[in-house]
Design a protein around this motif. Structure first.
Motif, PDB file in Angstrom:
ATOM      1  N   GLU A  11     -28.937  -2.374  13.545  1.00 20.36           N
ATOM      2  CA  GLU A  11     -28.717  -3.688  14.119  1.00 20.36           C
ATOM      3  C   GLU A  11     -28.568  -3.598  15.627  1.00 20.36           C
ATOM      4  OE1 GLU A  11     -25.834  -6.331  12.634  1.00 20.36           O
ATOM      5  OE2 GLU A  11     -26.262  -5.930  10.534  1.00 20.36           O
ATOM      6  N   ASP A  34     -33.430  -5.102  13.266  1.00 21.81           N
ATOM      7  CA  ASP A  34     -32.605  -6.220  12.826  1.00 21.81           C
ATOM      8  C   ASP A  34     -31.810  -6.710  14.040  1.00 21.81           C
ATOM      9  OD1 ASP A  34     -31.020  -8.032  11.552  1.00 21.81           O
ATOM     10  OD2 ASP A  34     -30.036  -6.615  10.220  1.00 21.81           O
ATOM     11  N   ARG A  36     -29.709  -9.818  16.278  1.00 26.44           N
ATOM     12  CA  ARG A  36     -29.009 -11.085  16.401  1.00 26.44           C
ATOM     13  C   ARG A  36     -28.841 -11.410  17.874  1.00 26.44           C
ATOM     14  NH1 ARG A  36     -23.556 -10.163  13.461  1.00 26.44           N
ATOM     15  NH2 ARG A  36     -24.078  -7.962  13.835  1.00 26.44           N
ATOM     16  N   GLU A 132     -37.448 -16.008  15.472  1.00 28.94           N
ATOM     17  CA  GLU A 132     -37.044 -16.305  14.096  1.00 28.94           C
ATOM     18  C   GLU A 132     -38.117 -15.877  13.094  1.00 28.94           C
ATOM     19  OE1 GLU A 132     -35.907 -20.376  13.897  1.00 28.94           O
ATOM     20  OE2 GLU A 132     -34.300 -20.144  15.384  1.00 28.94           O
ATOM     21  N   GLY A 135     -37.796 -12.426  11.986  1.00 24.38           N
ATOM     22  CA  GLY A 135     -36.585 -12.097  11.243  1.00 24.38           C
ATOM     23  C   GLY A 135     -35.311 -12.121  12.053  1.00 24.38           C
ATOM     24  N   GLY A 136     -35.396 -12.510  13.330  1.00 27.67           N
ATOM     25  CA  GLY A 136     -34.204 -12.557  14.174  1.00 27.67           C
ATOM     26  C   GLY A 136     -33.287 -13.711  13.814  1.00 27.67           C
ATOM     27  N   ARG A 137     -32.003 -13.559  14.146  1.00 28.24           N
ATOM     28  CA  ARG A 137     -31.004 -14.583  13.860  1.00 28.24           C
ATOM     29  C   ARG A 137     -30.281 -14.974  15.141  1.00 28.24           C
ATOM     30  NH1 ARG A 137     -27.542 -11.242  10.151  1.00 28.24           N
ATOM     31  NH2 ARG A 137     -28.684  -9.566  11.202  1.00 28.24           N
ATOM     32  N   TRP A 138     -30.030 -16.266  15.287  1.00 31.52           N
ATOM     33  CA  TRP A 138     -29.366 -16.806  16.475  1.00 31.52           C
ATOM     34  C   TRP A 138     -27.962 -17.253  16.089  1.00 31.52           C
ATOM     35  CZ3 TRP A 138     -31.817 -18.215  21.351  1.00 31.52           C
ATOM     36  CH2 TRP A 138     -30.955 -18.864  22.243  1.00 31.52           C
ATOM     37  N   GLU A 139     -26.947 -16.776  16.817  1.00 33.71           N
ATOM     38  CA  GLU A 139     -25.577 -17.199  16.589  1.00 33.71           C
ATOM     39  C   GLU A 139     -25.048 -17.854  17.861  1.00 33.71           C
ATOM     40  OE1 GLU A 139     -23.084 -14.110  15.079  1.00 33.71           O
ATOM     41  OE2 GLU A 139     -24.595 -13.412  13.637  1.00 33.71           O
TER      42      GLU A 139
END
Length: 310
Positions: A11, A34, A36, A132, A135-139
């Motif tokens: 990650e 992976d 974020r 996205e 496979g990326g994630r936004w927080e």
């Protein structure tokens, strides 16, 4: 499972959702990492969204390294310009009187110059979608410290721009205030950029799909985020001297952004505490001044290389 993946280095947390952070996250995610993004603001609310969008090295050091990043990024933007409706990137002709670019840059832009011009709101949406899709994630969150981010992942990429002053902390980072005026376009098709006698002023005219972007200023150390009416009037006068029709153009918007300037871009790796007695890798990628968009792809690839293989 999450802790096991952390030990394997699977990650990366990217701090910052502007063009530097988003581009770095895209490069990492598309190679199978992976990723974020932690950002307190959506991409459309960052300084990057205010940028005029001309791909040209401006107010960034060290000059030689910045040129290399810019040349590599230019090639990627030229590819993106083949799909302008999807990416917001177009190749547009323009003029830059009184300026002699380095030979490496002239070889790319030609004569008269033809350079990528980026519709930043559209482009940032494109990057977010691309991130996205990989496979990326936004927080939507901020990091109070590098240690907080390091506790969440074995690798952190710090793309916080001006925020690096407090986060690192790095007192060498300072704002360079830029103010723009967006007007209805009376038919201008080519961009125009010219330096003035004052280092704090530049005259530029950039045709974007949403209007004509007029600028600008470079107020070193200024942090005021509200538009100044006298500054806006001066921008309009300078631009109308180039295109007289702009004297009566309808004003659509005033914009202000704080460029994150540093005596030299910070792109290097170090170990930072993870709050549990260990350390995580931290790759810094900030301090790009007025050329964050211009060098974004070159810097992102170098930052990803420092992170290491997925």
């Amino acid at each position: 499972m999450g802790e096991a993946r952390r030990r394997e280095g699977a990650e990366v947390v990217v701090l910052g959702g502007g063009v530097i952070g988003l581009t770095t996250a895209v490069v990492l995610a598309e190679r199978g990492t992976d990723v974020r993004i932690w950002s307190p603001d959506p991409a459309g609310a960052t300084t990057s969204a205010v940028a005029g969008g001309l791909i040209w090295p401006y107010r960034i050091e060290p000059e030689k390294q910045a040129l290399d990043w810019a040349v590599r990024s230019f090639r990627h933007f030229s590819w993106l310009a083949e799909q302008p409706s999807a990416t917001g990137v177009r190749l547009v002709r323009g003029r830059m009187p009184g300026s002699t670019p380095p030979p490496e840059w002239s070889a790319l832009t030609g004569s008269p110059p033809r350079a990528p011009l980026v519709d930043m709101p559209s482009y940032l949406r494109y990057l977010a979608d691309r991130f996205e899709a990989a496979g990326g994630r936004w927080e939507q969150r901020a990091a109070d410290s590098l240690t907080e981010a390091a506790a969440a992942a074995p690798a952190v990429v710090n793309c916080t721009g001006l925020g690096a002053r407090e986060l690192v902390p790095d007192p060498t980072v300072r704002p360079v205030r830029g103010q723009l005026v967006v007007v209805e376009n009376p038919g201008v098709e080519e961009w125009y950029v010219a330096a003035s006698d004052s280092a704090a002023e530049t005259t530029y005219i950039l045709p974007q799909p949403y209007g004509l972007v007029l600028g600008g200023t470079a107020e070193d150390g200024a942090e005021e985020r509200e538009p100044d009416s006298a500054t806006a009037a001066a921008i309009l006068r300078r631009c109308a001297a180039v295109h007289p029709g702009l004297a009566t153009a309808t004003v659509l918007q005033h914009r202000v952004g704080l460029r994150p300037f540093r005596p030299s871009v910070q792109l290097e790796a170090e170990r930072v505490p993870d709050g549990r007695g260990g350390t995580s890798l931290c790759v810094h990628n900030y301090g790009h001044g007025g050329a964050g968009v211009t060098v974004s792809w070159g810097c992102a690839v170098d930052a990803a290389r420092l992170v290491g293989p997925p």
